[in-house]
Design an enzyme around this catalytic site. Structure first.
Site, short mmCIF file in Angstrom:
data_model
loop_
_atom_site.label_atom_id
_atom_site.label_comp_id
_atom_site.label_asym_id
_atom_site.label_seq_id
_atom_site.Cartn_x
_atom_site.Cartn_y
_atom_site.Cartn_z
CG ASN A 1 -13.67 96.81 -71.48
OD1 ASN A 1 -12.65 96.22 -71.15
ND2 ASN A 1 -14.19 97.79 -70.77
CB CYS B 1 -19.12 106.59 -67.30
SG CYS B 1 -19.78 108.22 -67.36
C1 PLP Z 1 -19.13 94.75 -69.37
C2 PLP Z 1 -17.93 94.01 -68.97
C3 PLP Z 1 -17.87 93.35 -67.73
C4 PLP Z 1 -18.99 93.46 -66.70
O1 PLP Z 1 -20.15 92.81 -67.08
P1 PLP Z 1 -21.54 93.20 -66.34
O2 PLP Z 1 -22.48 92.16 -66.81
O3 PLP Z 1 -21.88 94.58 -66.84
O4 PLP Z 1 -21.30 93.16 -64.89
C5 PLP Z 1 -16.75 92.62 -67.42
N1 PLP Z 1 -15.72 92.53 -68.28
C6 PLP Z 1 -15.73 93.14 -69.49
C7 PLP Z 1 -14.57 92.98 -70.40
C8 PLP Z 1 -16.83 93.91 -69.86
O5 PLP Z 1 -16.83 94.52 -71.04
#
Ligand code: PLP
Length: 371
Positions: free
Chosen positions: A149, A319
């Site tokens: 991410n 954050c």
């Molecule tokens: C956003 C994200 C999560 C968490 O997902 P939520 O629905 O916000 O709990 C987990 N893994 C990755 C790679 C993400 O980008």
């Protein structure tokens, strides 16, 4: 406002919002009730489950709805590890996972006596060979993300699945940043668990799912028979139906979206050449995320000034309560002492962004940098 933080969350698509409102308004029964309002809700739930299962090539009863990606990751990792610890207590993951994987692993290590191997990137990559070398007779679960991410890095999930084919360890993939952006067909990919989150693909926040091929894992939430007794609680039906709509739409437009975003990213790279900068760009990556460093700046300050100018992006790191922490991903890639940790910004794109918005960003950055 100009929004370049789609890896943090995406706005809901109008189709998903329409489904959400329509279900919330008209299908108010509890899917577990036996009266006709309940049966109608149950039918919607079944349809959404089938849509999602078909989209990734699995059976409907292998989909467990959750409150999002974090819960899906917790359920797969904690649920499987705790139910199977008699087979072994070794787990493998990478140092660049989302916190919902890393902290779950840490919890299992500190509270339940598991041993966790955190694979470190080598030359900016995580390889299937590293997984192979880390495997032990007592390894029961390997958890590796599909797309990172913070950097957009694509990890070699198919090759890792091949490595794991002759080992009893189960394979969990956090596909939150991959689903709807890469073709994922589990009919020809040997993955045992896969996590997804609706708000990362233009669905609502607070809903996601876990695909589970192996049902031998513990529930985290007890109290009802929902989700095959794997996740108790009355279902978030409007959210689930809207997630199915968002996913269908995202998959239909996947190729054209990728082209649009690739084009935007190329344009962004071109325009960035007028500014002093460097890239934190993995070899194998998706175009949706561009992690950029601005030499001799502090990302906190740059982000604040961009925000004042109406441009939202982030440093890529988690954050918490408004405080920017240094990125564990950049730390793993470049070392704890790297100047990149304080200088880097994550620009995360969607097909709805425009070149004019990129021009605005570059203009504001040139003002901030005084060039
Ligand atoms: C956003 C994200 C999560 C968490 O997902 P939520 O629905 O916000 O709990 C987990 N893994 C990755 C790679 C993400 O980008």
């Amino acid at each position: 406002m100009i929004y370049f933080d789609h890896a943090a969350t995406t706005p809901m698509s109008s189709a998903a919002l329409k489904t959400y409102l329509s279900i919330a308004q008209t299908v108010y029964g509890n899917p577990s009730s036996i009266h006709s309002a309940g049966r109608l809700a149950h039918k919607e739930l079944r349809q959404a489950r089938q849509t999602i299962a078909t989209a990734i090539g699995v059976h409907a009863d292998q989909i467990i709805f959750t409150s999002g990606g974090s819960e899906a990751n917790n359920l797969a990792i904690k649920g499987y590890a705790l139910a199977n610890q008699s087979k072994g207590k070794h787990l493998i993951t990478t140092a660049i996972e989302h916190h919902s994987v890393l902290e779950t692993m840490d919890y299992l290590a500190t509270q339940h006596g598991f041993e966790v191997t955190y694979l470190q990137p080598v030359d900016g990559n995580i390889s299937a060979q590293q997984v192979k070398e880390a495997l032990r007779a007592d390894t029961i679960l390997v958890s590796i993300m599909y797309v990172n991410n913070e950097t957009g890095m694509i990890l070699p999930i198919e090759e890792i699945a091949t490595v794991l084919a002759d080992h009893p360890a189960r394979f969990h993939v956090d596909a939150v940043q991959a689903i709807g952006k890469l073709p994922i067909q589990l009919t020809n990919l040997a993955v045992d668990f896969l996590s997804a989150s609706a708000h990362k693909f233009h669905g609502p926040r607070g809903v996601g799912f876990l695909f589970a091929a192996d049902m031998h894992f513990h529930a985290l939430i007890h109290g009802g028979k929902q989700e095959g007794q794997r996740r108790a609680g009355t279902e978030n039906l409007a959210g689930i139906a809207a997630m199915a709509t968002a996913l269908t739409q995202q998959l239909e437009n996947m190729e054209s979206n990728t082209k649009l975003v690739q084009d935007l990213k190329d344009y962004l790279l071109e325009q960035l050449s007028s500014l002093p900068h460097y890239l934190n760009l993995p070899k194998n990556h998706l175009p949706y995320v561009l992690n950029v460093g601005l030499p001799d700046t502090l990302n906190e300050q740059v982000l604040m000034r961009l925000d004042l100018a109406g441009i939202a992006l982030s440093s890529g790191s988690a954050c918490t309560s408004g405080v920017i922490q240094t990125s564990h991903v950049l730390e793993a890639l470049y070392g704890k002492k790297s100047h990149r940790l304080k200088e880097s910004l994550r620009i995360s794109l969607a097909e709805s962004n425009t070149k004019e918005e990129i021009d605005q960003l570059i203009h504001q950055l040139s003002l901030i940098l005084g060039v």
